[in-house]
Design a protein around this motif. Structure first.
Motif, PDB file in Angstrom:
ATOM      1  N   GLY A   1      49.114 137.395 -22.963  1.00 23.56           N
ATOM      2  CA  GLY A   1      49.462 138.368 -22.020  1.00 23.56           C
ATOM      3  C   GLY A   1      50.443 137.489 -20.967  1.00 23.56           C
ATOM      4  N   LYS A   2      51.124 138.514 -20.187  1.00 24.29           N
ATOM      5  CA  LYS A   2      52.154 137.843 -19.173  1.00 24.29           C
ATOM      6  C   LYS A   2      51.198 137.358 -17.931  1.00 24.29           C
ATOM      7  CE  LYS A   2      55.819 141.082 -20.938  1.00 24.29           C
ATOM      8  NZ  LYS A   2      55.058 141.812 -21.587  1.00 24.29           N
ATOM      9  N   ARG A   3      50.264 137.841 -17.845  1.00 24.26           N
ATOM     10  CA  ARG A   3      49.393 137.695 -16.575  1.00 24.26           C
ATOM     11  C   ARG A   3      50.037 138.182 -15.407  1.00 24.26           C
ATOM     12  NH1 ARG A   3      45.160 137.024 -19.920  1.00 24.26           N
ATOM     13  NH2 ARG A   3      44.992 135.043 -21.143  1.00 24.26           N
ATOM     14  N   MET A   4      50.904 139.145 -15.608  1.00 26.19           N
ATOM     15  CA  MET A   4      51.730 139.741 -14.410  1.00 26.19           C
ATOM     16  C   MET A   4      50.857 140.130 -13.208  1.00 26.19           C
ATOM     17  SD  MET A   4      54.877 142.531 -14.921  1.00 26.19           S
ATOM     18  CE  MET A   4      53.589 143.873 -15.575  1.00 26.19           C
ATOM     19  N   ARG A   5      49.998 140.911 -13.367  1.00 27.95           N
ATOM     20  CA  ARG A   5      49.009 141.385 -12.369  1.00 27.95           C
ATOM     21  C   ARG A   5      48.440 140.275 -11.373  1.00 27.95           C
ATOM     22  NH1 ARG A   5      50.005 143.762 -16.580  1.00 27.95           N
ATOM     23  NH2 ARG A   5      50.397 146.038 -16.707  1.00 27.95           N
ATOM     24  N   PRO A   6      47.773 139.336 -11.867  1.00 33.57           N
ATOM     25  CA  PRO A   6      47.085 138.604 -11.073  1.00 33.57           C
ATOM     26  C   PRO A   6      48.357 137.401 -10.381  1.00 33.57           C
ATOM     27  CG  PRO A   6      46.698 137.829 -13.472  1.00 33.57           C
ATOM     28  CD  PRO A   6      47.306 139.208 -13.293  1.00 33.57           C
ATOM     29  N   LEU A   7      49.421 137.158 -11.283  1.00 34.83           N
ATOM     30  CA  LEU A   7      50.559 136.650 -10.757  1.00 34.83           C
ATOM     31  C   LEU A   7      51.185 137.268  -9.679  1.00 34.83           C
ATOM     32  CD1 LEU A   7      52.587 134.349 -11.059  1.00 34.83           C
ATOM     33  CD2 LEU A   7      53.841 135.349 -12.946  1.00 34.83           C
ATOM     34  N   LEU A   8      51.269 138.734  -9.693  1.00 30.08           N
ATOM     35  CA  LEU A   8      51.955 139.231  -8.414  1.00 30.08           C
ATOM     36  C   LEU A   8      50.808 139.033  -7.118  1.00 30.08           C
ATOM     37  CD1 LEU A   8      52.984 142.617 -10.019  1.00 30.08           C
ATOM     38  CD2 LEU A   8      54.316 140.962  -9.063  1.00 30.08           C
ATOM     39  N   THR A   9      49.543 138.935  -7.537  1.00 35.31           N
ATOM     40  CA  THR A   9      48.554 138.742  -6.404  1.00 35.31           C
ATOM     41  C   THR A   9      48.853 137.529  -5.588  1.00 35.31           C
ATOM     42  OG1 THR A   9      46.878 140.159  -7.487  1.00 35.31           O
ATOM     43  CG2 THR A   9      46.065 138.559  -5.712  1.00 35.31           C
ATOM     44  N   LEU A  10      49.065 136.493  -6.365  1.00 34.84           N
ATOM     45  CA  LEU A  10      49.266 135.160  -5.952  1.00 34.84           C
ATOM     46  C   LEU A  10      50.587 134.929  -5.311  1.00 34.84           C
ATOM     47  CD1 LEU A  10      48.195 132.820  -8.815  1.00 34.84           C
ATOM     48  CD2 LEU A  10      46.798 133.491  -6.953  1.00 34.84           C
ATOM     49  N   LEU A  11      51.721 135.625  -6.008  1.00 39.16           N
ATOM     50  CA  LEU A  11      53.004 135.621  -5.132  1.00 39.16           C
ATOM     51  C   LEU A  11      53.157 136.574  -3.906  1.00 39.16           C
ATOM     52  CD1 LEU A  11      55.335 136.160  -8.297  1.00 39.16           C
ATOM     53  CD2 LEU A  11      55.037 134.125  -6.792  1.00 39.16           C
ATOM     54  N   ALA A  12      52.250 137.603  -3.712  1.00 38.41           N
ATOM     55  CA  ALA A  12      52.043 138.458  -2.539  1.00 38.41           C
ATOM     56  C   ALA A  12      51.215 137.433  -1.610  1.00 38.41           C
ATOM     57  CB  ALA A  12      51.499 139.493  -2.835  1.00 38.41           C
ATOM     58  N   TYR A  13      50.282 136.808  -1.851  1.00 36.11           N
ATOM     59  CA  TYR A  13      49.500 135.795  -0.990  1.00 36.11           C
ATOM     60  C   TYR A  13      50.341 134.966  -0.422  1.00 36.11           C
ATOM     61  CZ  TYR A  13      45.783 132.662   0.523  1.00 36.11           C
ATOM     62  OH  TYR A  13      45.139 131.756   1.146  1.00 36.11           O
ATOM     63  N   GLY A  14      51.377 134.424  -1.201  1.00 36.71           N
ATOM     64  CA  GLY A  14      52.344 133.327  -0.854  1.00 36.71           C
ATOM     65  C   GLY A  14      53.305 133.733  -0.209  1.00 36.71           C
ATOM     66  N   ILE A  15      53.571 134.857   0.358  1.00 30.29           N
ATOM     67  CA  ILE A  15      54.403 135.114   1.376  1.00 30.29           C
ATOM     68  C   ILE A  15      54.136 134.724   2.856  1.00 30.29           C
ATOM     69  CG2 ILE A  15      55.543 137.364   2.501  1.00 30.29           C
ATOM     70  CD1 ILE A  15      55.083 138.895   0.014  1.00 30.29           C
ATOM     71  N   LYS A  16      52.813 134.557   3.106  1.00 33.33           N
ATOM     72  CA  LYS A  16      52.419 134.129   4.252  1.00 33.33           C
ATOM     73  C   LYS A  16      51.600 132.821   4.238  1.00 33.33           C
ATOM     74  CE  LYS A  16      52.201 138.218   7.318  1.00 33.33           C
ATOM     75  NZ  LYS A  16      52.602 137.890   8.010  1.00 33.33           N
ATOM     76  N   LYS A  17      50.931 132.660   3.085  1.00 29.90           N
ATOM     77  CA  LYS A  17      49.974 131.303   2.853  1.00 29.90           C
ATOM     78  C   LYS A  17      50.467 130.503   1.760  1.00 29.90           C
ATOM     79  CE  LYS A  17      46.243 133.226   5.348  1.00 29.90           C
ATOM     80  NZ  LYS A  17      44.605 133.256   5.600  1.00 29.90           N
ATOM     81  N   GLU A  18      50.180 129.256   1.455  1.00 30.01           N
ATOM     82  CA  GLU A  18      50.454 128.369   0.495  1.00 30.01           C
ATOM     83  C   GLU A  18      49.206 128.083  -0.237  1.00 30.01           C
ATOM     84  OE1 GLU A  18      52.929 125.097   1.327  1.00 30.01           O
ATOM     85  OE2 GLU A  18      54.257 126.186   2.711  1.00 30.01           O
ATOM     86  N   ASP A  19      48.114 128.179   0.162  1.00 32.41           N
ATOM     87  CA  ASP A  19      46.710 127.443  -0.614  1.00 32.41           C
ATOM     88  C   ASP A  19      46.411 128.781  -1.537  1.00 32.41           C
ATOM     89  OD1 ASP A  19      46.259 129.263   1.428  1.00 32.41           O
ATOM     90  OD2 ASP A  19      44.449 128.498   2.366  1.00 32.41           O
ATOM     91  N   TRP A  20      47.145 128.932  -2.416  1.00 31.89           N
ATOM     92  CA  TRP A  20      46.715 129.835  -3.514  1.00 31.89           C
ATOM     93  C   TRP A  20      45.708 129.936  -4.256  1.00 31.89           C
ATOM     94  CZ3 TRP A  20      47.076 127.941  -8.248  1.00 31.89           C
ATOM     95  CH2 TRP A  20      48.047 126.910  -8.341  1.00 31.89           C
ATOM     96  N   GLN A  21      45.366 128.446  -4.459  1.00 28.45           N
ATOM     97  CA  GLN A  21      44.055 128.099  -5.394  1.00 28.45           C
ATOM     98  C   GLN A  21      42.805 128.943  -4.662  1.00 28.45           C
ATOM     99  OE1 GLN A  21      46.204 126.047  -3.864  1.00 28.45           O
ATOM    100  NE2 GLN A  21      46.840 124.448  -5.378  1.00 28.45           N
ATOM    101  N   LYS A  22      42.740 129.233  -3.432  1.00 35.77           N
ATOM    102  CA  LYS A  22      41.625 129.775  -2.669  1.00 35.77           C
ATOM    103  C   LYS A  22      41.381 131.227  -3.121  1.00 35.77           C
ATOM    104  CE  LYS A  22      40.786 129.508   1.650  1.00 35.77           C
ATOM    105  NZ  LYS A  22      41.146 129.614   3.095  1.00 35.77           N
ATOM    106  N   ILE A  23      42.543 132.021  -3.832  1.00 34.22           N
ATOM    107  CA  ILE A  23      42.156 133.261  -4.184  1.00 34.22           C
ATOM    108  C   ILE A  23      42.379 133.507  -5.668  1.00 34.22           C
ATOM    109  CG2 ILE A  23      43.197 134.136  -1.805  1.00 34.22           C
ATOM    110  CD1 ILE A  23      45.557 135.089  -3.910  1.00 34.22           C
ATOM    111  N   LEU A  24      42.324 132.445  -6.418  1.00 31.22           N
ATOM    112  CA  LEU A  24      42.499 132.369  -7.984  1.00 31.22           C
ATOM    113  C   LEU A  24      41.693 133.664  -8.752  1.00 31.22           C
ATOM    114  CD1 LEU A  24      43.227 129.044  -9.139  1.00 31.22           C
ATOM    115  CD2 LEU A  24      44.539 130.877  -9.634  1.00 31.22           C
TER     116      LEU A  24
END
Length: 327
Positions: A42-65
């Motif tokens: 699968g494309k993993r599109m939905r969790p990827l969008l979550t990480l990209l949205a988080y990344g608008i303000k923060k860089e430590d995306w590993q925290k929200i995997l």
């Protein structure tokens, strides 16, 4: 542009984290189907969008995997149950869960996945987990409403364009919207800002489904990955069929109705005949116009966020890649 949010890296980390999820082991018949559906790809599109949205303000995306994976687990839960309802034999080119095991096992495994979503969401570091859970619950109920409407449409003779748009908004688009809203909230956005992200995702999701409808008829077989014209063969009430019925004159409508009712007609002949009618009526162009309207609405909504352009680059580029897809 920040490089630590590279799409390929994010997808790789999501896939790795999915393999590390521990749902349970006994009884194996309950947990093996969960591992199976989640590793089908699968494309993993939905969790990827979550990480990209988080990344608008923060860089430590590993925290929200783990919270990001909640939307992927929920999405796959809906696929397991949808496949049962549709009696579908294949999912992503592989045997569906209910065919590989049985329907009762698939129902229980799906139920377990839906419950595990809350375990993953509760991993979120936030001061208002209750709000996030309420937003997710609202989204989950809307997905169920959309699925019921889709089933209702199978037996309804006439569907209006507005009804179809509402159905795909609920069935497909709201989960994309929540995925973005979740990332925004965890990244420190206000509720009002996160709602704008959600609306961006909803508009994108509607456009995404309309593009899927178009590709089903006009896509290239080798790229599309499934039978072109499958919606026509199964008489599925897509936007193209609804628009054709709206635009057709009496003779064209009669011809289209006869083609849909003919149970003996060769499938290739049926697809070609319906496609010819679509071409006469300009259905592809009308569908693309509607699709682009929602994509334009999406970007207009995203531009309402008071964020530096460089912070939105990766999200916009990913959205554009969805628009440009040919499969």
């Amino acid at each position: 542009m920040k490089t630590n949010r590279n799409i390929d890296i994010l997808v790789s980390e999501l896939n790795k984290s999915i393999k590390e999820l521990n749902f349970g082991g006994y009884p194996a018949e309950l947990y093996e189907p969960i591992e199976y559906i989640l590793t089908l790809g699968g494309k993993r599109m939905r969790p990827l969008l979550t990480l990209l949205a988080y990344g608008i303000k923060k860089e430590d995306w590993q925290k929200i995997l783990k919270p990001a994976l909640a939307v992927e687990v929920f999405h796959n839960f809906t696929l397991v149950h949808d496949d049962i309802m549709d009696d579908a034999p294949l999912r992503r080119g592989k045997t569906t869960v209910h065919e590989k095991w049985n329907s009762n096992t698939a129902i229980l495994s799906g139920d377990t996945m839906s419950i595990y979503v809350y375990e993953l969401l509760l991993e979120a570091e936030t001061d208002d987990i209750a709000y996030i859970l309420r937003q997710f619950n609202r989204c989950a109920i809307e997905v169920c409403e959309g699925q019921q409407l889709d089933m209702n449409f199978e037996t309804e003779e006439r569907i209006e364009e507005i009804d179809y748009i509402n159905m795909i908004m609920l069935k497909t688009a709201v989960l994309l919207g929540f995925s973005l809203e979740l990332g925004g909230l965890l990244g420190g956005m206000t509720k009002e800002e996160a709602v704008k992200l959600r609306n961006f995702g909803i508009h994108m999701g509607i456009g995404f489904q309309l593009k899927d409808d178009i590709l089903d008829v006009y896509g290239e077989q080798e790229k599309f990955g499934k039978q072109v014209g499958g919606d026509i063969i199964s008489n599925k009430k897509t936007f193209l069929l609804i628009k054709a019925m709206e635009l057709a004159n009496a003779d064209q409508k009669n011809t289209l109705t006869l083609l849909l009712q003919d149970k003996e007609i060769d499938s290739i002949k049926k697809v070609n005949a319906v496609k010819e009618l679509y071409d006469e009526l300009g259905v592809k162009e009308a569908s693309e116009e509607k699709m682009n309207l929602f994509f334009d609405k999406a970007f207009a909504t995203l531009d309402q966020l008071n964020e530096p352009e460089e912070s939105l680059v990766e999200l916009k580029e990913f959205a554009k890649s969805i628009i440009a897809r040919d499969k």
